[in-house]
Design an enzyme around this catalytic site. Structure first.
Site, PDB file in Angstrom:
ATOM      1  N   HIS A 118     -95.492 -37.545  29.964  1.00  0.00           N
ATOM      2  CA  HIS A 118     -94.850 -36.349  30.523  1.00  0.00           C
ATOM      3  C   HIS A 118     -94.136 -35.574  29.431  1.00  0.00           C
ATOM      4  O   HIS A 118     -93.599 -36.144  28.482  1.00  0.00           O
ATOM      5  CB  HIS A 118     -93.874 -36.694  31.658  1.00  0.00           C
ATOM      6  CG  HIS A 118     -92.880 -37.758  31.314  1.00  0.00           C
ATOM      7  ND1 HIS A 118     -93.206 -39.100  31.276  1.00  0.00           N
ATOM      8  CD2 HIS A 118     -91.565 -37.690  30.988  1.00  0.00           C
ATOM      9  CE1 HIS A 118     -92.132 -39.804  30.945  1.00  0.00           C
ATOM     10  NE2 HIS A 118     -91.120 -38.971  30.759  1.00  0.00           N
TER      11      HIS A 118
ATOM     12  N   GLN B 249     -88.350 -43.428  26.725  1.00  0.00           N
ATOM     13  CA  GLN B 249     -89.331 -43.323  27.811  1.00  0.00           C
ATOM     14  C   GLN B 249     -89.046 -44.376  28.881  1.00  0.00           C
ATOM     15  O   GLN B 249     -88.892 -45.563  28.569  1.00  0.00           O
ATOM     16  CB  GLN B 249     -90.766 -43.505  27.272  1.00  0.00           C
ATOM     17  CG  GLN B 249     -91.812 -43.247  28.356  1.00  0.00           C
ATOM     18  CD  GLN B 249     -93.251 -43.307  27.836  1.00  0.00           C
ATOM     19  OE1 GLN B 249     -93.502 -43.659  26.692  1.00  0.00           O
ATOM     20  NE2 GLN B 249     -94.187 -42.945  28.710  1.00  0.00           N
ATOM     21  N   SER B 250     -88.933 -43.925  30.117  1.00  0.00           N
ATOM     22  CA  SER B 250     -88.665 -44.859  31.215  1.00  0.00           C
ATOM     23  C   SER B 250     -89.780 -44.852  32.252  1.00  0.00           C
ATOM     24  O   SER B 250     -89.914 -45.803  33.020  1.00  0.00           O
ATOM     25  CB  SER B 250     -87.332 -44.526  31.884  1.00  0.00           C
ATOM     26  OG  SER B 250     -87.358 -43.214  32.416  1.00  0.00           O
ATOM     27  N   VAL B 251     -90.580 -43.792  32.283  1.00  0.00           N
ATOM     28  CA  VAL B 251     -91.720 -43.734  33.217  1.00  0.00           C
ATOM     29  C   VAL B 251     -92.984 -43.683  32.361  1.00  0.00           C
ATOM     30  O   VAL B 251     -93.143 -42.773  31.531  1.00  0.00           O
ATOM     31  CB  VAL B 251     -91.641 -42.500  34.144  1.00  0.00           C
ATOM     32  CG1 VAL B 251     -92.845 -42.476  35.081  1.00  0.00           C
ATOM     33  CG2 VAL B 251     -90.340 -42.510  34.949  1.00  0.00           C
TER      34      VAL B 251
ATOM     35  N   ASN C 238     -90.964 -38.326  25.088  1.00  0.00           N
ATOM     36  CA  ASN C 238     -90.489 -39.640  24.677  1.00  0.00           C
ATOM     37  C   ASN C 238     -91.685 -40.588  24.707  1.00  0.00           C
ATOM     38  O   ASN C 238     -92.413 -40.647  25.712  1.00  0.00           O
ATOM     39  CB  ASN C 238     -89.397 -40.135  25.631  1.00  0.00           C
ATOM     40  CG  ASN C 238     -88.143 -39.273  25.558  1.00  0.00           C
ATOM     41  OD1 ASN C 238     -87.772 -38.801  24.479  1.00  0.00           O
ATOM     42  ND2 ASN C 238     -87.495 -39.048  26.692  1.00  0.00           N
TER      43      ASN C 238
ATOM     44  N   ASP D 133     -86.883 -32.277  37.192  1.00  0.00           N
ATOM     45  CA  ASP D 133     -86.373 -33.623  36.929  1.00  0.00           C
ATOM     46  C   ASP D 133     -85.251 -33.940  37.918  1.00  0.00           C
ATOM     47  O   ASP D 133     -84.390 -33.096  38.190  1.00  0.00           O
ATOM     48  CB  ASP D 133     -85.856 -33.695  35.482  1.00  0.00           C
ATOM     49  CG  ASP D 133     -85.654 -35.127  35.015  1.00  0.00           C
ATOM     50  OD1 ASP D 133     -86.374 -35.551  34.092  1.00  0.00           O
ATOM     51  OD2 ASP D 133     -84.773 -35.812  35.577  1.00  0.00           O
TER      52      ASP D 133
ATOM     53  N   HIS E 267     -91.002 -33.095  28.798  1.00  0.00           N
ATOM     54  CA  HIS E 267     -89.769 -32.528  29.345  1.00  0.00           C
ATOM     55  C   HIS E 267     -89.710 -31.074  28.864  1.00  0.00           C
ATOM     56  O   HIS E 267     -89.826 -30.804  27.656  1.00  0.00           O
ATOM     57  CB  HIS E 267     -88.535 -33.248  28.792  1.00  0.00           C
ATOM     58  CG  HIS E 267     -88.396 -34.677  29.212  1.00  0.00           C
ATOM     59  ND1 HIS E 267     -87.547 -35.069  30.228  1.00  0.00           N
ATOM     60  CD2 HIS E 267     -88.994 -35.813  28.758  1.00  0.00           C
ATOM     61  CE1 HIS E 267     -87.613 -36.393  30.369  1.00  0.00           C
ATOM     62  NE2 HIS E 267     -88.485 -36.865  29.486  1.00  0.00           N
TER      63      HIS E 267
HETATM   64  P1  DGP Z   1     -88.397 -40.423  30.341  1.00  0.00           P
HETATM   65  O1  DGP Z   1     -87.055 -41.064  30.218  1.00  0.00           O
HETATM   66  O2  DGP Z   1     -88.803 -39.568  29.161  1.00  0.00           O
HETATM   67  O3  DGP Z   1     -89.470 -41.437  30.742  1.00  0.00           O
HETATM   68  O4  DGP Z   1     -88.263 -39.399  31.536  1.00  0.00           O
HETATM   69  C1  DGP Z   1     -88.365 -39.777  32.870  1.00  0.00           C
HETATM   70  C2  DGP Z   1     -87.677 -38.724  33.672  1.00  0.00           C
HETATM   71  O5  DGP Z   1     -88.082 -38.867  35.027  1.00  0.00           O
HETATM   72  C3  DGP Z   1     -86.156 -38.808  33.670  1.00  0.00           C
HETATM   73  O6  DGP Z   1     -85.619 -37.635  33.047  1.00  0.00           O
HETATM   74  C4  DGP Z   1     -85.760 -38.840  35.137  1.00  0.00           C
HETATM   75  C5  DGP Z   1     -87.027 -38.447  35.847  1.00  0.00           C
HETATM   76  N1  DGP Z   1     -87.221 -39.084  37.133  1.00  0.00           N
HETATM   77  C6  DGP Z   1     -87.122 -40.413  37.396  1.00  0.00           C
HETATM   78  N2  DGP Z   1     -87.401 -40.642  38.684  1.00  0.00           N
HETATM   79  C7  DGP Z   1     -87.694 -39.433  39.242  1.00  0.00           C
HETATM   80  C8  DGP Z   1     -88.074 -39.035  40.565  1.00  0.00           C
HETATM   81  O7  DGP Z   1     -88.218 -39.823  41.497  1.00  0.00           O
HETATM   82  N3  DGP Z   1     -88.272 -37.704  40.741  1.00  0.00           N
HETATM   83  C9  DGP Z   1     -88.134 -36.791  39.742  1.00  0.00           C
HETATM   84  N4  DGP Z   1     -88.345 -35.521  40.049  1.00  0.00           N
HETATM   85  N5  DGP Z   1     -87.785 -37.144  38.489  1.00  0.00           N
HETATM   86  C10 DGP Z   1     -87.567 -38.457  38.259  1.00  0.00           C
END
Ligand code: DGP
Length: 113
Positions: A99, A93-95, A86, A30, A101
């Site tokens: 996924h 959840q942001s992406v 999430n 992350d 964690h």
């Molecule tokens: P969530 O909030 O559960 O959707 O988790 C998304 C995670 O993705 C957050 O912990 C940060 C991570 N993240 C966001 N952008 C990037 C990226 O460009 N590279 C990596 N390795 N992680 C990222």
């Protein structure tokens, strides 16, 4: 589903610190770690969130949990780690590419915040 950030990492369009890969999934560190070890495990199939998974994804979901255990062993944190999914914006959840964690290396409280 539109190409997300994680789809671009899977396609190697965006770099990531990859720690595990097989035919069905990819795991990478992350970018904003919440623990000394913080890995994201994503299926290569683009499923936007857990609630969108279907019966046909049963084997894939099981595969992800087995892969999480394998990654924990690989990182030597198998005795204590946390797996978080999430689902939806209000949960954090942001992406919007499913996924897991995988977090380890510090104590975790319960209930989670
Ligand atoms: P969530 O909030 O559960 O959707 O988790 C998304 C995670 O993705 C957050 O912990 C940060 C991570 N993240 C966001 N952008 C990037 C990226 O460009 N590279 C990596 N390795 N992680 C990222």
């Amino acid at each position: 589903m539109a190409d997300t950030l994680f789809a671009k990492i899977i396609d190697r369009q965006i770099p990531a610190d990859i720690v595990y890969e097989d035919d069905l999934c990819l795991a990478f560190r992350d970018i904003n770690p919440q623990a000394p070890a913080h890995v994201l495990l994503v299926p290569k199939k683009p499923i936007d969130m857990l609630a969108s998974a279907q019966a046909e994804d049963q084997a894939l979901l099981g595969h992800l949990l087995l892969a999480a255990g394998q990654i924990a062993r690989q990182l030597k944190v198998e005795s204590a780690f946390r797996v978080v999914i999430n689902n939806g914006e209000s949960s954090g959840q942001s992406v919007f590419h499913l996924h897991l964690h995988i977090l380890a290396g510090r104590p975790f409280r319960w209930p989670p915040g």
